[in-house]
Design a protein around this motif. Structure first.
Motif, PDB file in Angstrom:
ATOM      1  N   ARG A 295      31.202 -19.247  23.997  1.00 22.35           N
ATOM      2  CA  ARG A 295      31.614 -18.473  25.174  1.00 22.35           C
ATOM      3  C   ARG A 295      30.739 -17.235  25.300  1.00 22.35           C
ATOM      4  O   ARG A 295      30.601 -16.469  24.350  1.00 22.35           O
TER       5      ARG A 295
ATOM      6  N   THR B 107      28.995 -14.106  28.217  1.00 20.56           N
ATOM      7  CA  THR B 107      29.173 -13.347  29.458  1.00 20.56           C
ATOM      8  C   THR B 107      27.891 -13.431  30.269  1.00 20.56           C
ATOM      9  O   THR B 107      26.818 -13.055  29.792  1.00 20.56           O
TER      10      THR B 107
ATOM     11  N   GLU C 287      35.838 -15.249  29.073  1.00 20.83           N
ATOM     12  CA  GLU C 287      37.001 -15.716  28.321  1.00 20.83           C
ATOM     13  C   GLU C 287      36.823 -15.470  26.836  1.00 20.83           C
ATOM     14  O   GLU C 287      35.709 -15.586  26.301  1.00 20.83           O
ATOM     15  N   GLU C 288      37.933 -15.169  26.172  1.00 19.84           N
ATOM     16  CA  GLU C 288      37.924 -15.022  24.729  1.00 19.84           C
ATOM     17  C   GLU C 288      38.001 -16.398  24.067  1.00 19.84           C
ATOM     18  O   GLU C 288      38.562 -17.333  24.631  1.00 19.84           O
TER      19      GLU C 288
END
Length: 287
Positions: A37, A39, A113-114
């Protein structure tokens, strides 16, 4: 095989599935845990074509840094790429994810999302065990146990979430009161037609696209699906846009209507609690 044996087998099978899912999560091998994940940042926004389709969302060019190589990667959201981007501006941060070792299979999300633990399927399997136990109790001891078993825990669950719903409503009202107001324009009206394969019935979805510039100078392009009269004929119309300065994706064309609708979630939650409690009490009385 009787109902008792079938329900016990049902609970045993789904119990094993739940345990296996928890074991995979502890071992760190679920699909969620093997997902990288990141950014990403929107570098360019392509204005939608009037009369085109909303499928795929607003077309954007996104860049992110590959953690494996350290290089800057530039991709687009053409095709099936996860969540549909419905509000975009240059510099907006969005979520980018891909399976470990497969960066070309990237997916987008509207917010970063984490990492998750991958317990979704294990939780669903545990819910099916719970359903089996309630049905087993109803078969063995009488149907009122189904009312108690289903409605009692759900009433507790809804009551537990009620304070969060109230806080969310108050937070939303605060954001509505603090919104800035600017002029915007409907720059496109998108049209999608779907056909039911069984009876040939067609559905038409109209999606206006509004463009506005915040007081900070950010040019925003976003789908606008509510509070717009005659959306099919809105192309070129000037509109008043109320937006949250910290997040221009949170906007509305009718702040008063949004304010009126905020209490509905709380009211619905309270009504659900009342119905569940009354049903569970009725089941207890009927025992």
């Amino acid at each position: 095989m009787g109902w008792d044996e079938f329900l016990l087998l049902w609970c045993a099978v789904w119990g094993v599935v739940a345990l296996a899912g928890c074991g995979m999560s502890l071992a760190g091998v679920t699909a969620e845990q093997r997902t990288v994940r990141l950014t990403g940042r929107i570098e360019r926004v392509r204005e939608p074509r009037h009369g085109g389709s909303r499928k795929g969302g607003i077309s954007v060019v996104v860049s992110y840094r590959d953690p494996a190589s350290g290089q800057e990667v530039t991709v687009t959201n053409d095709g099936e790429c996860g969540e549909m981007i419905t509000a975009a501006w240059e510099g907006r941060e969005i979520g980018v994810s891909h399976p470990r070792g497969r960066p070309h299979v990237h997916r987008f999300s509207n917010i970063p999302e984490e990492p998750g633990r991958g317990l979704g399927w294990a939780g669903f399997a545990l819910f099916l065990v719970y359903v089996g136990l309630v049905v087993l109790a109803a078969v063995d001891r009488g149907w009122p146990w189904a009312l108690i078993g289903f409605c009692g825990p759900w009433a507790v669950f809804a009551a537990f979430h009620l304070p969060g719903t109230v806080r969310a409503k108050n937070d939303r009202l605060g954001r509505l009161a603090a919104m800035d107001t600017v002029r915007g324009r409907v720059v496109a009206v998108l049209k999608d037609v779907s056909v039911d394969q069984d009876d040939g019935h067609t559905w038409t979805t109209i999606t206006p696209v509004v463009s506005f510039t915040t007081r900070e100078g950010t040019a925003v392009t976003a789908h606008c699906t509510s509070h717009l009269a005659d959306p099919a004929g809105a192309y070129g119309r000037d509109v008043t846009v109320h937006y949250t300065p910290a997040d221009p994706a949170d906007f509305t064309l009718d702040r008063a209507a949004e304010h009126r609708s905020e209490g509905q979630d709380v009211t619905f939650n309270i009504l659900v609690i009342i119905v569940f409690v009354a049903t569970a009490v009725a089941g207890a009385v009927l025992l």
